[in-house]
Every structure is written in C-alpha cells, then in structure tokens.
Design a protein around this motif. Sequence first.
Motif, mmCIF file in Angstrom:
data_model
loop_
_atom_site.group_PDB
_atom_site.id
_atom_site.type_symbol
_atom_site.label_atom_id
_atom_site.label_comp_id
_atom_site.label_asym_id
_atom_site.label_seq_id
_atom_site.Cartn_x
_atom_site.Cartn_y
_atom_site.Cartn_z
ATOM 1 N N ILE A 50 0.856 -1.182 0.000
ATOM 2 C CA ILE A 50 0.000 0.000 0.000
ATOM 3 C C ILE A 50 0.894 1.235 0.000
ATOM 4 C CG2 ILE A 50 -1.788 1.278 1.250
ATOM 5 C CD1 ILE A 50 -2.492 -1.429 2.628
ATOM 6 N N TYR A 51 0.587 2.177 -0.885
ATOM 7 C CA TYR A 51 1.295 3.448 -0.949
ATOM 8 C C TYR A 51 0.299 4.548 -0.606
ATOM 9 C CZ TYR A 51 4.845 0.761 -3.342
ATOM 10 O OH TYR A 51 5.798 -0.172 -3.648
ATOM 11 N N PHE A 52 0.678 5.395 0.322
ATOM 12 C CA PHE A 52 -0.177 6.494 0.775
ATOM 13 C C PHE A 52 0.511 7.793 0.402
ATOM 14 C CE2 PHE A 52 -1.895 9.565 3.734
ATOM 15 C CZ PHE A 52 -3.230 9.222 3.829
ATOM 16 N N ILE A 53 -0.089 8.552 -0.507
ATOM 17 C CA ILE A 53 0.503 9.796 -1.002
ATOM 18 C C ILE A 53 -0.311 10.968 -0.482
ATOM 19 C CG2 ILE A 53 1.097 11.142 -3.045
ATOM 20 C CD1 ILE A 53 1.119 8.438 -4.607
ATOM 21 N N ASP A 54 0.349 11.859 0.253
ATOM 22 C CA ASP A 54 -0.331 13.040 0.778
ATOM 23 C C ASP A 54 0.724 14.027 1.258
ATOM 24 O OD1 ASP A 54 -3.372 13.707 1.838
ATOM 25 O OD2 ASP A 54 -1.819 14.692 3.021
ATOM 26 N N PRO A 55 0.527 15.323 1.013
ATOM 27 C CA PRO A 55 1.523 16.295 1.491
ATOM 28 C C PRO A 55 1.576 16.393 3.019
ATOM 29 C CG PRO A 55 -0.260 17.413 0.304
ATOM 30 C CD PRO A 55 -0.512 15.941 0.215
ATOM 31 N N SER A 73 0.805 14.604 -7.865
ATOM 32 C CA SER A 73 1.559 14.409 -9.110
ATOM 33 C C SER A 73 2.997 13.958 -8.842
ATOM 34 C CB SER A 73 1.541 15.668 -9.973
ATOM 35 O OG SER A 73 2.037 16.772 -9.261
ATOM 36 N N LYS A 74 3.654 14.561 -7.869
ATOM 37 C CA LYS A 74 5.027 14.159 -7.549
ATOM 38 C C LYS A 74 5.049 12.785 -6.879
ATOM 39 C CE LYS A 74 6.797 18.841 -7.096
ATOM 40 N NZ LYS A 74 7.287 19.852 -6.146
ATOM 41 N N GLY A 75 4.086 12.527 -6.000
ATOM 42 C CA GLY A 75 4.032 11.240 -5.302
ATOM 43 C C GLY A 75 3.761 10.073 -6.236
ATOM 44 N N VAL A 76 2.854 10.275 -7.189
ATOM 45 C CA VAL A 76 2.568 9.206 -8.161
ATOM 46 C C VAL A 76 3.815 8.904 -8.977
ATOM 47 C CG1 VAL A 76 1.252 8.633 -10.246
ATOM 48 C CG2 VAL A 76 0.081 9.584 -8.263
ATOM 49 N N LYS A 77 4.558 9.940 -9.358
ATOM 50 C CA LYS A 77 5.805 9.704 -10.106
ATOM 51 C C LYS A 77 6.784 8.894 -9.264
ATOM 52 C CE LYS A 77 9.494 11.790 -12.802
ATOM 53 N NZ LYS A 77 10.104 10.517 -12.915
ATOM 54 N N LYS A 78 6.892 9.204 -7.977
ATOM 55 C CA LYS A 78 7.799 8.451 -7.100
ATOM 56 C C LYS A 78 7.386 6.981 -7.002
ATOM 57 C CE LYS A 78 9.218 12.381 -4.270
ATOM 58 N NZ LYS A 78 9.165 13.011 -2.946
ATOM 59 N N VAL A 79 6.082 6.733 -6.860
ATOM 60 C CA VAL A 79 5.602 5.343 -6.782
ATOM 61 C C VAL A 79 5.863 4.636 -8.099
ATOM 62 C CG1 VAL A 79 3.576 3.867 -6.571
ATOM 63 C CG2 VAL A 79 3.856 5.802 -5.025
ATOM 64 N N THR A 80 5.560 5.297 -9.207
ATOM 65 C CA THR A 80 5.778 4.703 -10.525
ATOM 66 C C THR A 80 7.253 4.365 -10.729
ATOM 67 O OG1 THR A 80 3.928 5.960 -11.424
ATOM 68 C CG2 THR A 80 5.464 5.047 -13.010
ATOM 69 N N LEU A 84 8.657 0.537 -11.214
ATOM 70 C CA LEU A 84 9.251 0.175 -12.497
ATOM 71 C C LEU A 84 10.754 -0.062 -12.399
ATOM 72 C CD1 LEU A 84 7.311 2.590 -14.872
ATOM 73 C CD2 LEU A 84 6.906 0.155 -14.464
ATOM 74 N N ARG A 85 11.346 0.276 -11.255
ATOM 75 C CA ARG A 85 12.776 0.098 -11.060
ATOM 76 C C ARG A 85 13.106 -1.374 -11.114
ATOM 77 N NH1 ARG A 85 13.830 1.986 -5.786
ATOM 78 N NH2 ARG A 85 13.195 3.992 -6.622
ATOM 79 N N LYS A 86 14.146 -1.680 -11.839
ATOM 80 C CA LYS A 86 14.599 -3.073 -11.937
ATOM 81 C C LYS A 86 15.890 -3.200 -11.164
ATOM 82 C CE LYS A 86 12.159 -3.924 -16.106
ATOM 83 N NZ LYS A 86 12.090 -3.851 -17.500
#
Length: 87
Positions: A50-55, A73-80, A84-86
């Motif tokens: 579970i990822y919880f994104i909130d300022p 927007s910044k948090g979703v990029k961090k999760v993505t 996707l990191r290998k």
Amino acid sequence: DAQESRGLGDVYKRQISITEQADILIVIGTSMQVYPAASLINFVHEETPIYFIDPKPNVTASKRLTIIEDTASKGVKKVTDKLLRKD
C-alpha cells in the motif's frame, strides 16, 4: 445497514471486490476519515503493498504501508519510478 440505506450497497460491494483483487493499492490525498471509502484499505490482502501519497499524511508507516509525503503528481511519479525500477 447504513450503506444500504444511502444506496451505497452495490457500489461499495463492487469497490470491496476490486480492492480484494488489487496487486497494489495507492491512496492519494485523503484524510482517511470519510467512510465507507476509508475502510477499503482493510480489504487488501496482507501481501499487497500500500502506498499512501499526501503532502500532510495522517497515517503511520508499516511493513506494507509506504508513506510518500508529497503532492499527488510528484508522489505518483515516485511510486511509478519505484515500481518500475529493476534491481
């Protein structure tokens, strides 16, 4: 029950079903105080991250709960990027 009386029964049951099948759960920008939506986190399988994104997050991190203290927007990029990191 309260959800049935508000006409939420079928919708909420469908949301539970989807949540139970999730490979990951991303919660974005919520106080986790609005029910029944806030209770959906309880229907995720134990192995599901579970990822919880909130300022200004108001939850506590755990083994499977990652808190990202940032805007949506910044948090979703961090999760993505993390997903996707290998390694």
